[in-house]
Motif scaffolding. Structure first.
Motif, PDB file in Angstrom:
ATOM      1  N   VAL A 328       0.870  -1.176   0.000  1.00 16.07           N
ATOM      2  CA  VAL A 328       0.000   0.000   0.000  1.00 16.07           C
ATOM      3  C   VAL A 328       0.905   1.222   0.000  1.00 16.07           C
ATOM      4  O   VAL A 328       1.749   1.385   0.890  1.00 16.07           O
ATOM      5  CB  VAL A 328      -0.914   0.030   1.236  1.00 16.07           C
ATOM      6  CG1 VAL A 328      -1.730   1.326   1.275  1.00 16.07           C
ATOM      7  CG2 VAL A 328      -1.840  -1.184   1.248  1.00 16.07           C
ATOM      8  N   VAL A 378      -1.291  -0.811  -4.439  1.00 16.13           N
ATOM      9  CA  VAL A 378      -2.456   0.056  -4.513  1.00 16.13           C
ATOM     10  C   VAL A 378      -2.080   1.388  -3.869  1.00 16.13           C
ATOM     11  O   VAL A 378      -1.430   1.409  -2.819  1.00 16.13           O
ATOM     12  CB  VAL A 378      -3.688  -0.557  -3.816  1.00 16.13           C
ATOM     13  CG1 VAL A 378      -3.408  -0.922  -2.361  1.00 16.13           C
ATOM     14  CG2 VAL A 378      -4.874   0.405  -3.887  1.00 16.13           C
ATOM     15  N   CYS A 399      -3.261   7.787 -11.575  1.00 14.90           N
ATOM     16  CA  CYS A 399      -2.927   6.416 -11.185  1.00 14.90           C
ATOM     17  C   CYS A 399      -3.510   5.416 -12.172  1.00 14.90           C
ATOM     18  O   CYS A 399      -2.820   4.477 -12.607  1.00 14.90           O
ATOM     19  CB  CYS A 399      -3.442   6.122  -9.781  1.00 14.90           C
ATOM     20  SG  CYS A 399      -2.584   7.019  -8.472  1.00 14.90           S
ATOM     21  N   THR A 404      -2.443   1.515 -12.292  1.00 11.04           N
ATOM     22  CA  THR A 404      -2.270   1.299 -10.856  1.00 11.04           C
ATOM     23  C   THR A 404      -3.597   1.493 -10.139  1.00 11.04           C
ATOM     24  O   THR A 404      -4.291   2.480 -10.368  1.00 11.04           O
ATOM     25  CB  THR A 404      -1.240   2.296 -10.276  1.00 11.04           C
ATOM     26  OG1 THR A 404       0.004   2.138 -10.956  1.00 11.04           O
ATOM     27  CG2 THR A 404      -1.039   2.053  -8.790  1.00 11.04           C
ATOM     28  N   GLU A 405      -3.944   0.549  -9.282  1.00  8.27           N
ATOM     29  CA  GLU A 405      -5.157   0.697  -8.482  1.00  8.27           C
ATOM     30  C   GLU A 405      -4.995   1.881  -7.531  1.00  8.27           C
ATOM     31  O   GLU A 405      -3.916   2.110  -6.969  1.00  8.27           O
ATOM     32  CB  GLU A 405      -5.427  -0.573  -7.664  1.00  8.27           C
ATOM     33  CG  GLU A 405      -6.033  -1.704  -8.464  1.00  8.27           C
ATOM     34  CD  GLU A 405      -6.690  -2.745  -7.570  1.00  8.27           C
ATOM     35  OE1 GLU A 405      -7.293  -2.367  -6.536  1.00  8.27           O
ATOM     36  OE2 GLU A 405      -6.607  -3.932  -7.912  1.00  8.27           O
ATOM     37  N   VAL A 407      -7.287   3.991  -4.326  1.00  9.91           N
ATOM     38  CA  VAL A 407      -8.456   3.963  -3.461  1.00  9.91           C
ATOM     39  C   VAL A 407      -8.408   5.173  -2.538  1.00  9.91           C
ATOM     40  O   VAL A 407      -7.350   5.525  -2.015  1.00  9.91           O
ATOM     41  CB  VAL A 407      -8.484   2.667  -2.616  1.00  9.91           C
ATOM     42  CG1 VAL A 407      -9.624   2.703  -1.611  1.00  9.91           C
ATOM     43  CG2 VAL A 407      -8.608   1.443  -3.512  1.00  9.91           C
ATOM     44  N   LEU A 422     -10.176   0.034   0.583  1.00 10.10           N
ATOM     45  CA  LEU A 422      -8.747  -0.292   0.595  1.00 10.10           C
ATOM     46  C   LEU A 422      -8.552  -1.759   0.984  1.00 10.10           C
ATOM     47  O   LEU A 422      -7.732  -2.465   0.384  1.00 10.10           O
ATOM     48  CB  LEU A 422      -8.006   0.630   1.564  1.00 10.10           C
ATOM     49  CG  LEU A 422      -6.504   0.385   1.712  1.00 10.10           C
ATOM     50  CD1 LEU A 422      -5.788   0.550   0.379  1.00 10.10           C
ATOM     51  CD2 LEU A 422      -5.902   1.337   2.751  1.00 10.10           C
ATOM     52  N   SER A 425      -9.334  -4.016  -1.915  1.00  9.11           N
ATOM     53  CA  SER A 425      -8.273  -3.954  -2.920  1.00  9.11           C
ATOM     54  C   SER A 425      -7.061  -4.767  -2.482  1.00  9.11           C
ATOM     55  O   SER A 425      -6.476  -5.510  -3.279  1.00  9.11           O
ATOM     56  CB  SER A 425      -7.867  -2.495  -3.165  1.00  9.11           C
ATOM     57  OG  SER A 425      -6.800  -2.415  -4.079  1.00  9.11           O
ATOM     58  N   LEU A 429      -5.164  -7.938  -4.387  1.00 11.37           N
ATOM     59  CA  LEU A 429      -3.757  -7.876  -4.778  1.00 11.37           C
ATOM     60  C   LEU A 429      -2.924  -8.946  -4.095  1.00 11.37           C
ATOM     61  O   LEU A 429      -2.018  -9.531  -4.697  1.00 11.37           O
ATOM     62  CB  LEU A 429      -3.187  -6.491  -4.461  1.00 11.37           C
ATOM     63  CG  LEU A 429      -3.725  -5.310  -5.280  1.00 11.37           C
ATOM     64  CD1 LEU A 429      -3.154  -4.008  -4.757  1.00 11.37           C
ATOM     65  CD2 LEU A 429      -3.415  -5.477  -6.752  1.00 11.37           C
TER      66      LEU A 429
END
Length: 558
Positions: A328, A378, A399, A404-405, A407, A422, A425, A429
């Motif tokens: 993250v 993410v 992003c 790219t993810e 949130v 989050l 996500s 991932l």
């Protein structure tokens, strides 16, 4: 809606007795020791007992290059753990303990913020379970043994001008950076130049965090190099017969501390090395235990991914034989504006152009995580009250255009509810396959390791050496330390070693001012630019706003 202060939220929350948290983790009563009603220490032997249990997913939380106040990694980490629990996942935190230096200095506490905190926050931010005291005393016992040995005849022939071991104190105190000790006659010791580091920069802090058990802890303490004799050979803590006493002082401190979040998610808070002058990660023991107790273990590495995450991977992951399943990357509108050239005073003003100018900093971090480390990532866009929908959308679009993810993280304002997206996500991932790799190989030369970090992680050209560092480089090679990993000590505010080079600078070299071996911890510290191992307090330190009322309740702690 006005959000109460961190300490108001924390003190108004009803905590569960820590026994209840231990029961949730299925801990046996003989596996932990109570430190009051809301804190406990888990016996380090538990890790060996659980060796056959499958590990949960390891989630690393890091950030873009931060502003002086930080970008909310801990708040995001706490929110993520609570968000995972909310969607039915067994989650656990593994975080660092706060240092009193920042608590009373510029950044304040390090227990999260708003509705995403670990508690009891006042105790965690202050003396907690005494781990830092134990580390500081152990460090200073070794310092006292060095000078005492010289005073009583110096059989080891220690060169007093080549003592590298410093005393420590867990406070930002610039007055102690350079001192002269042993004044007024032989009875008071040998007169020599000396100095203090902050406790979190002590090699003993790093050793505690990089030890899998107490036997390994004692062995690492034995290997500490305290200086050199008149022939130029290393003198160790083992030569002073110090490792047993040092271990005795640390036998409780090595046990990870168990607390809880506001939502009663279990949290292990243990160890606290700085990320710009040490390896910046919580203890291996706490991280590994979290991976055994939970399906998702959330940990963080200090400052930006160029400092904390790089050391987490190239130092901690190697030594612990673990690897992250997902990353993250915390980003904020204000940090992007700062990297776009906006001054600290102007960060709350809408400025899309500055955000666009600052986005290359975000991109460099993403490139490192995805292409160098080979990990899924993410972006957690940590929302502040002053952020506008248009500014947030601008970053989201960027992003997504970079595959790219991203949130929106609202953990500070909404706690677990603001972290569900989050959490979802991260679950996706973490279940993907990845191409995890290190930045360099241990068999690379010291110079090649340094160069690879600069080129792959910082986006620079390479390294230059001061005359002092070049001499130290040759000495490290002579002494057989060339296969050790590198711990880069540099500013957290820039990819370069110059604070003024914001954004994602190119065509720069990192100047290696000094190289120091931490033989016990097992890495080489590369001091760059003008980085210091003893910070100072700002003009108006956070301590000015901290008070205690007649009932003993602390106010102003954040």
């Amino acid at each position: 809606m006005k959000i109460p202060t961190d300490i108001e939220i924390a003190t108004e929350t009803t905590m569960l007795p820590i026994k209840n948290i231990a029961e949730k983790m299925e801990l046996q009563e003989d596996s932990y020791e109570l430190y009051g009603k809301y804190k406990a220490k888990i016996n380090s032997h538990e890790l060996k007992k659980m060796s056959n249990k499958k590990n949960g997913k390891l989630i690393l939380v890091t950030a873009i290059s931060p502003t002086p106040a930080g970008e909310g990694k801990t708040t995001t980490s706490v929110g993520l753990a609570d968000g995972l629990a909310k969607i039915g996942k067994r989650a656990m935190l593994a975080l660092r303990e706060p240092s009193l230096g920042p608590v009373f200095g510029m950044k304040g506490g390090a227990t999260g913020g708003g509705y995403a905190q670990v508690v009891p926050m006042e105790e965690i931010n202050l003396h907690f379970t005494g781990d830092f005291h134990a580390i500081g005393v152990a460090n200073n016992l070794l310092a006292a043994l060095i000078d005492n040995h010289i005073h009583h005849g110096n059989i080891l022939n220690i060169d007093s001008q080549k003592i590298t071991w410093k005393r420590v104190v867990d406070m930002n105190d610039r007055q102690l950076r350079h001192i002269v000790s042993g004044l007024q006659g032989k009875v008071n010791g040998v007169t020599r130049e000396d100095g203090y580091d902050i406790t979190v920069a002590s090699e003993i802090m790093a050793i505690l965090c990089l030890s899998n058990n107490i036997v390994e802890l004692k062995d690492k303490l034995r290997q500490i190099i305290i200086g050199y004799n008149s022939s130029g050979d290393p003198v160790t803590a083992g030569d002073l017969k110090a490792e047993g006493a040092l271990t005795a002082l640390l036998k409780e401190a090595i046990n990870p501390n168990l607390v809880q979040t506001l939502n009663h998610t279990p949290a292990l808070i243990h160890g606290g090395p700085f990320a710009n002058i040490a390896h910046g990660c919580n203890s291996i023991l706490a991280t590994k235990l979290a991976m055994k107790y939970a399906d998702f273990a959330i940990t963080e590495a200090g400052f930006g991914s160029d400092l904390g995450a790089e050391k987490f991977i190239d130092i901690k992951c190697r030594m612990a034989d673990i690897q992250p399943d997902a990353v993250v990357l915390v980003a904020t509108i204000r940090a992007l504006k700062m990297h776009g050239g906006v001054s600290k005073k102007e960060l709350n003003k809408v400025n899309k152009d500055a955000i666009l100018e600052g986005l290359p900093n975000l991109k460099q971090h993403l490139v490192t995580i995805k292409e160098v480390y080979g990990l899924p990532v993410v972006v957690a866009l940590n929302k502040f009250e002053t952020d506008t929908a248009e500014e947030l959308e601008l970053v989201k679009e960027y992003c997504l255009s970079n595959q790219t993810e991203v949130v929106l993280s609202e953990a500070w304002e909404k706690g677990a509810d603001g972290s569900v997206a989050l959490a979802e996500s991260v679950v996706r991932l973490a279940n993907q396959t990845n191409d995890f790799s290190y930045v360099y190989d241990l068999t690379d030369s010291i110079e090649d390791k340094l160069t690879k970090v600069v080129q792959k992680v910082y986006g620079g050209n390479g390294v230059t050496f001061s005359k002092k560092a070049y001499k130290e480089l040759n000495e490290l090679n002579r002494l057989g330390f060339s296969n050790y990993p590198i711990c880069m000590a540099k500013t957290q505010f820039s990819f370069s070693d110059q604070v003024s080079l914001i954004g994602a600078p190119k065509d720069f070299d990192i100047n290696i001012a000094s190289l120091k071996i931490s033989a016990g911890a097992g890495f080489i510290v590369a001091l760059t630019g003008s980085v210091m191992t003893m910070p100072g307090l700002p003009k108006h330190p956070a301590s000015e706003g901290i008070d205690v009322n007649e009932d003993g309740d602390i106010t102003g702690l954040f």
